[in-house]
Design a protein around this motif. Structure first.
Motif, PDB file in Angstrom:
ATOM      1  N   GLY A 187       0.801  -1.220   0.000  1.00 45.49           N
ATOM      2  CA  GLY A 187       0.000   0.000   0.000  1.00 45.49           C
ATOM      3  C   GLY A 187       0.828   1.262   0.000  1.00 45.49           C
ATOM      4  O   GLY A 187       1.983   1.277   0.445  1.00 45.49           O
ATOM      5  N   CYS A 188       0.222   2.352  -0.474  1.00 40.69           N
ATOM      6  CA  CYS A 188       0.916   3.631  -0.596  1.00 40.69           C
ATOM      7  C   CYS A 188      -0.079   4.755  -0.336  1.00 40.69           C
ATOM      8  O   CYS A 188      -1.214   4.716  -0.837  1.00 40.69           O
ATOM      9  CB  CYS A 188       1.511   3.747  -1.996  1.00 40.69           C
ATOM     10  N   HIS A 189       0.337   5.761   0.439  1.00 43.13           N
ATOM     11  CA  HIS A 189      -0.555   6.870   0.787  1.00 43.13           C
ATOM     12  C   HIS A 189       0.245   8.156   0.890  1.00 43.13           C
ATOM     13  O   HIS A 189       1.319   8.185   1.488  1.00 43.13           O
ATOM     14  CB  HIS A 189      -1.245   6.586   2.124  1.00 43.13           C
ATOM     15  N   TYR A 190      -0.298   9.236   0.307  1.00 46.18           N
ATOM     16  CA  TYR A 190       0.347  10.559   0.378  1.00 46.18           C
ATOM     17  C   TYR A 190      -0.513  11.523   1.188  1.00 46.18           C
ATOM     18  O   TYR A 190      -1.734  11.562   1.026  1.00 46.18           O
ATOM     19  CB  TYR A 190       0.555  11.150  -1.025  1.00 46.18           C
ATOM     20  N   ALA A 191       0.139  12.326   2.029  1.00 44.37           N
ATOM     21  CA  ALA A 191      -0.522  13.433   2.725  1.00 44.37           C
ATOM     22  C   ALA A 191       0.538  14.343   3.311  1.00 44.37           C
ATOM     23  O   ALA A 191       1.552  13.877   3.844  1.00 44.37           O
ATOM     24  CB  ALA A 191      -1.447  12.929   3.828  1.00 44.37           C
ATOM     25  N   TRP A 241       3.789   7.432   2.608  1.00 46.49           N
ATOM     26  CA  TRP A 241       4.015   6.210   3.361  1.00 46.49           C
ATOM     27  C   TRP A 241       3.746   5.023   2.459  1.00 46.49           C
ATOM     28  O   TRP A 241       2.820   5.053   1.633  1.00 46.49           O
ATOM     29  CB  TRP A 241       3.063   6.109   4.558  1.00 46.49           C
ATOM     30  N   PHE A 242       4.512   3.962   2.607  1.00 49.67           N
ATOM     31  CA  PHE A 242       4.205   2.730   1.896  1.00 49.67           C
ATOM     32  C   PHE A 242       4.662   1.541   2.725  1.00 49.67           C
ATOM     33  O   PHE A 242       5.577   1.641   3.551  1.00 49.67           O
ATOM     34  CB  PHE A 242       4.822   2.699   0.489  1.00 49.67           C
ATOM     35  N   ALA A 280       3.807  -7.601  18.665  1.00 52.76           N
ATOM     36  CA  ALA A 280       3.539  -6.681  17.562  1.00 52.76           C
ATOM     37  C   ALA A 280       2.038  -6.537  17.331  1.00 52.76           C
ATOM     38  O   ALA A 280       1.333  -7.527  17.149  1.00 52.76           O
ATOM     39  CB  ALA A 280       4.210  -7.172  16.287  1.00 52.76           C
ATOM     40  N   PRO A 281       1.523  -5.307  17.321  1.00 52.46           N
ATOM     41  CA  PRO A 281       0.093  -5.107  17.112  1.00 52.46           C
ATOM     42  C   PRO A 281      -0.304  -5.144  15.643  1.00 52.46           C
ATOM     43  O   PRO A 281      -1.480  -5.255  15.323  1.00 52.46           O
ATOM     44  CB  PRO A 281      -0.145  -3.714  17.695  1.00 52.46           C
ATOM     45  N   LEU A 282       0.665  -5.065  14.755  1.00 56.01           N
ATOM     46  CA  LEU A 282       0.384  -4.989  13.320  1.00 56.01           C
ATOM     47  C   LEU A 282       1.288  -5.967  12.597  1.00 56.01           C
ATOM     48  O   LEU A 282       2.511  -5.851  12.632  1.00 56.01           O
ATOM     49  CB  LEU A 282       0.637  -3.558  12.816  1.00 56.01           C
ATOM     50  N   THR A 283       0.682  -6.957  11.936  1.00 61.61           N
ATOM     51  CA  THR A 283       1.441  -7.934  11.169  1.00 61.61           C
ATOM     52  C   THR A 283       0.778  -8.121   9.818  1.00 61.61           C
ATOM     53  O   THR A 283      -0.429  -7.918   9.671  1.00 61.61           O
ATOM     54  CB  THR A 283       1.507  -9.289  11.899  1.00 61.61           C
ATOM     55  N   GLY A 284       1.559  -8.501   8.823  1.00 64.03           N
ATOM     56  CA  GLY A 284       1.006  -8.704   7.494  1.00 64.03           C
ATOM     57  C   GLY A 284       0.563  -7.418   6.838  1.00 64.03           C
ATOM     58  O   GLY A 284      -0.524  -7.343   6.254  1.00 64.03           O
ATOM     59  N   VAL A 285       1.389  -6.361   6.915  1.00 66.31           N
ATOM     60  CA  VAL A 285       1.003  -5.041   6.397  1.00 66.31           C
ATOM     61  C   VAL A 285       0.616  -5.118   4.920  1.00 66.31           C
ATOM     62  O   VAL A 285       1.204  -5.857   4.143  1.00 66.31           O
ATOM     63  CB  VAL A 285       2.123  -4.016   6.597  1.00 66.31           C
ATOM     64  N   ASP A 286      -0.386  -4.337   4.541  1.00 66.78           N
ATOM     65  CA  ASP A 286      -0.860  -4.352   3.158  1.00 66.78           C
ATOM     66  C   ASP A 286      -1.378  -2.968   2.779  1.00 66.78           C
ATOM     67  O   ASP A 286      -0.666  -1.987   2.909  1.00 66.78           O
ATOM     68  CB  ASP A 286      -1.933  -5.430   2.988  1.00 66.78           C
ATOM     69  N   ASN A 287      -2.635  -2.892   2.344  1.00 66.57           N
ATOM     70  CA  ASN A 287      -3.202  -1.609   1.910  1.00 66.57           C
ATOM     71  C   ASN A 287      -3.203  -0.589   3.049  1.00 66.57           C
ATOM     72  O   ASN A 287      -3.359  -0.949   4.214  1.00 66.57           O
ATOM     73  CB  ASN A 287      -4.639  -1.785   1.426  1.00 66.57           C
ATOM     74  N   VAL A 288      -3.064   0.686   2.683  1.00 69.82           N
ATOM     75  CA  VAL A 288      -3.040   1.750   3.685  1.00 69.82           C
ATOM     76  C   VAL A 288      -3.839   2.937   3.180  1.00 69.82           C
ATOM     77  O   VAL A 288      -3.834   3.256   1.987  1.00 69.82           O
ATOM     78  CB  VAL A 288      -1.580   2.151   4.025  1.00 69.82           C
TER      79      VAL A 288
END
Length: 386
Positions: free
Chosen positions: A256-260, A265-266, A298-306
């Motif tokens: 995933g990729c996000h701009y602001a 962030w990706f 870890a609270p976040l695993t398998g990161v993907d779309n954002v």
């Protein structure tokens, strides 16, 4: 030692608490004050849809693969993936990719001002394994093919104009796209174990038919400065784009990729990291790295779309993991926002907020059976932070 908050640039100390996780590379780990609870509180019991949500939030199913979308005659596609929302008068549209090969493509669901479904239709057909993508400032959806020598297709969420293949944006295993209206570029991730991070500079902003594809060049460290260099042959043949520029920085499975706010962030799934590019200083760093968290914490695993919300929070969907969408706040809290029960063979895809920020859309790509023909697309409504 001081470091910069990865969301807003505020200076915070390395001892600032991260919710169950370490955010910046090398930052100190600090246990959360309220285990299991983030800015929205602890998750409640599973609702009728098998979704665990904080108090005040509710869910509904808006579509199921192979079934007609409620209130329409349109059959929803298999393997729903990346998505985005677009304003449509007083209502809005949610667009969703289909990650199957062959066929793929993308569909759209229309809503009125009260959230009732008023229509559904196809906006892209005949493509391959459309995974993620990104919306543009001129209200089109970039649907990306996650196959070798894949293309980016520019589509019309409103279903009026035919989709157009944007070959100038390069041929590689595309994942996501994020438009930057300040620098007038589009950032692109590549889903390869030695993939790269790219940007496309259109000859004319708002027209993606021609332009220059560049790749990020940097050292092997987890943080530092970066530059951009032109990709000599964007069509990736005979040499793949990621191997054409010496010094191109490699990333393990771009997602995933996000701009602001002058930041992009990706995520990279191969090492479960969230990367931050500071575009005003041309520097990069890790915003989240679960390898720095004590085992099992870890609270976040398998990161993907954002995606991002108006409050500055990031919402990151898990591919596997514990089937959660996690929130990362501007003050470095990392916590589950929701969890889907009974769908461990699936992944969460396509998180996107309605234009008013009051509804979050996403899918379970393979539903309860683990089959691409069993995807489920949801809506969550509640008191999201403004």
């Amino acid at each position: 030692m001081e470091r910069r908050s990865f969301l807003r640039g505020a200076v915070i100390g390395t001892s600032a608490a991260a919710f169950g996780g370490t955010l910046m590379h090398g930052a100190a780990y600090a246990a959360p004050a309220q285990p299991g609870a983030g800015p929205y509180g602890a998750l409640g019991a599973a609702d009728a849809n098998g979704i665990l949500l904080p108090a005040g939030f509710t869910s509904r199913v808006i579509a199921r693969s192979g079934q007609t979308v409620p209130g329409t005659s349109y059959t929803w596609h298999s393997a729903p993936d990346g998505g985005a929302c677009f304003a449509d008068g007083t209502g809005w549209i949610y667009v969703s990719n289909s990650e199957i090969n062959p066929s793929g493509g993308a569909s759209a669901v229309k809503f009125d001002s009260g959230g009732s479904i008023t229509g559904a239709y196809r906006i892209l057909s005949g493509t391959r394994q459309n995974c993620a993508g990104g919306r543009t400032p001129w209200n089109t959806w970039l649907s990306c093919e996650e196959v070798s020598l894949g293309y980016v297709y520019e589509t019309d969420p409103y279903g009026v104009n035919a989709a157009v293949r944007r070959a100038a944006m390069g041929r590689f295993k595309h994942e996501a796209a994020a438009a930057d209206p300040v620098r007038k570029v589009v950032y692109l991730t590549e889903d390869e174990t030695s993939g790269c991070f790219y940007r496309f500079i259109p000859t004319t902003w708002g027209d993606l038919s021609a332009g220059t594809l560049q790749v990020m060049v940097a050292g092997s460290a987890a943080s530092g400065s970066f530059t951009w260099q032109n990709v000599p042959d964007p069509d990736g043949s005979p040499t793949v784009t990621r191997s054409q520029v010496s010094g191109a920085k490699k990333f393990n499975g771009g997602e995933g990729c996000h701009y602001a706010n002058d930041t992009v962030w990706f995520t990279t799934k191969g090492d479960n990291r969230l990367w931050q590019l500071n575009l005003t200083s041309n520097t990069y760093e890790l915003a989240y790295d679960d390898s720095l968290v004590p085992s099992g914490a870890a609270p976040l695993t398998g990161v993907d779309n954002v995606t991002g919300s108006s409050s500055g929070d990031l919402f990151i969907a898990e591919d596997g993991g514990t089937m959660e969408i996690c929130v990362i706040t501007p003050d470095d809290v990392v916590a589950p926002f929701l969890r889907i029960n009974g769908q461990s063979s699936s992944e969460i895809t396509g998180p996107a907020f309605s234009p008013d920020g009051k509804r979050l859309y996403f899918s379970s790509q393979r539903g309860t059976s683990g089959s691409s023909s069993a995807g489920i697309t949801y809506e969550v409504t509640g008191p999201f932070r403004a």
